[in-house]
Scaffold this active site. Structure first.
Site, PDB file in Angstrom:
ATOM      1  CG  HIS A  47     -13.026 -33.804   3.751  1.00  0.00           C
ATOM      2  ND1 HIS A  47     -12.427 -34.529   2.729  1.00  0.00           N
ATOM      3  CD2 HIS A  47     -12.422 -34.221   4.892  1.00  0.00           C
ATOM      4  CE1 HIS A  47     -11.528 -35.342   3.240  1.00  0.00           C
ATOM      5  NE2 HIS A  47     -11.502 -35.169   4.545  1.00  0.00           N
ATOM      6  N   GLY A  85     -12.408 -48.892 -15.447  1.00  0.00           N
ATOM      7  CA  GLY A  85     -13.387 -47.994 -16.036  1.00  0.00           C
ATOM      8  C   GLY A  85     -12.808 -47.084 -17.098  1.00  0.00           C
ATOM      9  CB  ILE A 117     -16.085 -37.989 -14.047  1.00  0.00           C
ATOM     10  CG1 ILE A 117     -16.958 -36.903 -14.699  1.00  0.00           C
ATOM     11  CG2 ILE A 117     -14.654 -37.539 -13.920  1.00  0.00           C
ATOM     12  CD1 ILE A 117     -17.197 -35.709 -13.808  1.00  0.00           C
ATOM     13  CG  HIS A 118     -21.487 -41.712 -12.643  1.00  0.00           C
ATOM     14  ND1 HIS A 118     -22.464 -40.801 -12.299  1.00  0.00           N
ATOM     15  CD2 HIS A 118     -22.144 -42.897 -12.863  1.00  0.00           C
ATOM     16  CE1 HIS A 118     -23.638 -41.393 -12.291  1.00  0.00           C
ATOM     17  NE2 HIS A 118     -23.482 -42.662 -12.638  1.00  0.00           N
ATOM     18  N   PRO A 119     -21.260 -38.697 -14.555  1.00  0.00           N
ATOM     19  CG  PRO A 119     -23.248 -38.785 -15.735  1.00  0.00           C
ATOM     20  CD  PRO A 119     -21.981 -39.544 -15.515  1.00  0.00           C
ATOM     21  CB  ALA A 128     -21.464 -41.071  -9.010  1.00  0.00           C
TER      22      ALA A 128
END
Length: 300
Positions: free
Chosen positions: A82, A163, A167-169, A171
């Protein structure tokens, strides 16, 4: 009057049962929230949760479950059929009772701001919450997936709604929004040729000129070695389940392939199933408000 909101977050974990259960526990511990269903798919490597309750409580449960997902899911190690862009991939709010769409939009914005500030995960608003036309469609936001998102966020057109454009590394990013009820519906084919499923998906999805309110992709269910047409039906009142099923069956015949089964992921509106039953049973003059027992129980 009691207000009721439904929330259906999707998490990028469908294989580690212990992680899925820990996310479920975060939802269960919030008062005035009822966890209705949660299911996982190993091929998709994805789980879908459905819970409802009073708006503020539902928002708290959504935040706590997202926080746990950020703690436990590492997208750099995630693989699945997905499309996905984050540990908690999408969080939609759906009005159920005595709640307007506008109130759900407000909830989504409040949650989005909190996720960005407290979890350092960038947030895009989608569907009714979208701040730009191109962000209404979740597929457009998700395009590029987790791996392509760092480059995508450098584009001024794709600066997150909340934010930093980073990107969150582990998440990634998340989409939060408000929408009407959606049916996650999959149809399985008696072939291991994924190209057939992809071709059928292209024919039936709205973006390729197919059925309105249908999003579809072709995926491979590795554990069963069969191809699947995986869909989201965004308005079952305009495009019924049976219409989608029959079109897939017709297109599959072109390849000498048959449908061997289908599935609904998560909760679905009763009316959608009743309309499908009416079609296949060829019911005449059937009034579901008066002839479905559960409707009387709901009204009490």
């Amino acid at each position: 009057m009691t207000k009721i909101v439904e929330c259906i977050p999707n998490f990028s974990e469908g294989r580690r049962k212990e992680v899925i259960e820990k996310i479920a526990e975060e939802i269960k511990k919030v008062p005035k929230v009822r966890l209705l269903d949660y299911s996982a798919d190993q091929s998709h490597n994805r789980s879908v949760f459905t819970f409802m309750g009073e708006p503020e409580a539902v928002m708290e449960a959504a935040f706590l479950s997202a926080k746990k997902a950020v703690e436990l899911i590492d997208m750099t190690k995630h693989k699945g059929e997905h499309p996905r862009m984050g540990a908690v991939d999408v969080i939609p709010f759906v009005p159920v009772k005595n709640v307007t769409m506008e109130e759900c939009v407000a909830l989504s914005k409040e949650l989005g701001r909190r996720i960005a500030e407290e979890l350092s995960v960038p947030v895009f608003l989608y569907e009714a919450s979208a701040t730009r036309p191109e962000r209404k469609n979740l597929a457009e936001i998700r395009k590029g997936e987790f791996e392509g998102m760092p480059q995508k966020l450098k584009d001024p057109a794709w600066v997150p709604d909340f934010g930093k454009p980073e990107i969150h590394p582990t998440a990634g990013v998340v989409a939060v929004g408000a929408r009407m009820p959606l049916i996650a519906y999959n149809v399985n084919l008696n072939t291991s040729n994924i190209e057939i499923a992809k071709n059928i998906a292209k024919v039936i999805r709205e973006s390729s000129g197919g059925l309105k309110n249908v999003k579809a992709i072709g995926v491979m269910l590795e554990e069963r070695q069969i191809a699947q047409v995986s869909m989201n039906l965004t308005n079952y009142e305009q495009t019924a389940i049976y219409r989608v099923f029959e079109l897939i069956k017709m297109e599959a015949k072109r390849y000498g392939v048959e449908i061997i089964g289908s599935e609904i992921v998560g909760i679905t509106p009763m009316k959608a199933l009743i309309e499908t039953a009416k079609y296949y049973l060829r019911l005449e003059n059937f009034n579901d408000e008066k002839q479905v027992l559960e409707n009387y129980l709901i009204g009490e």
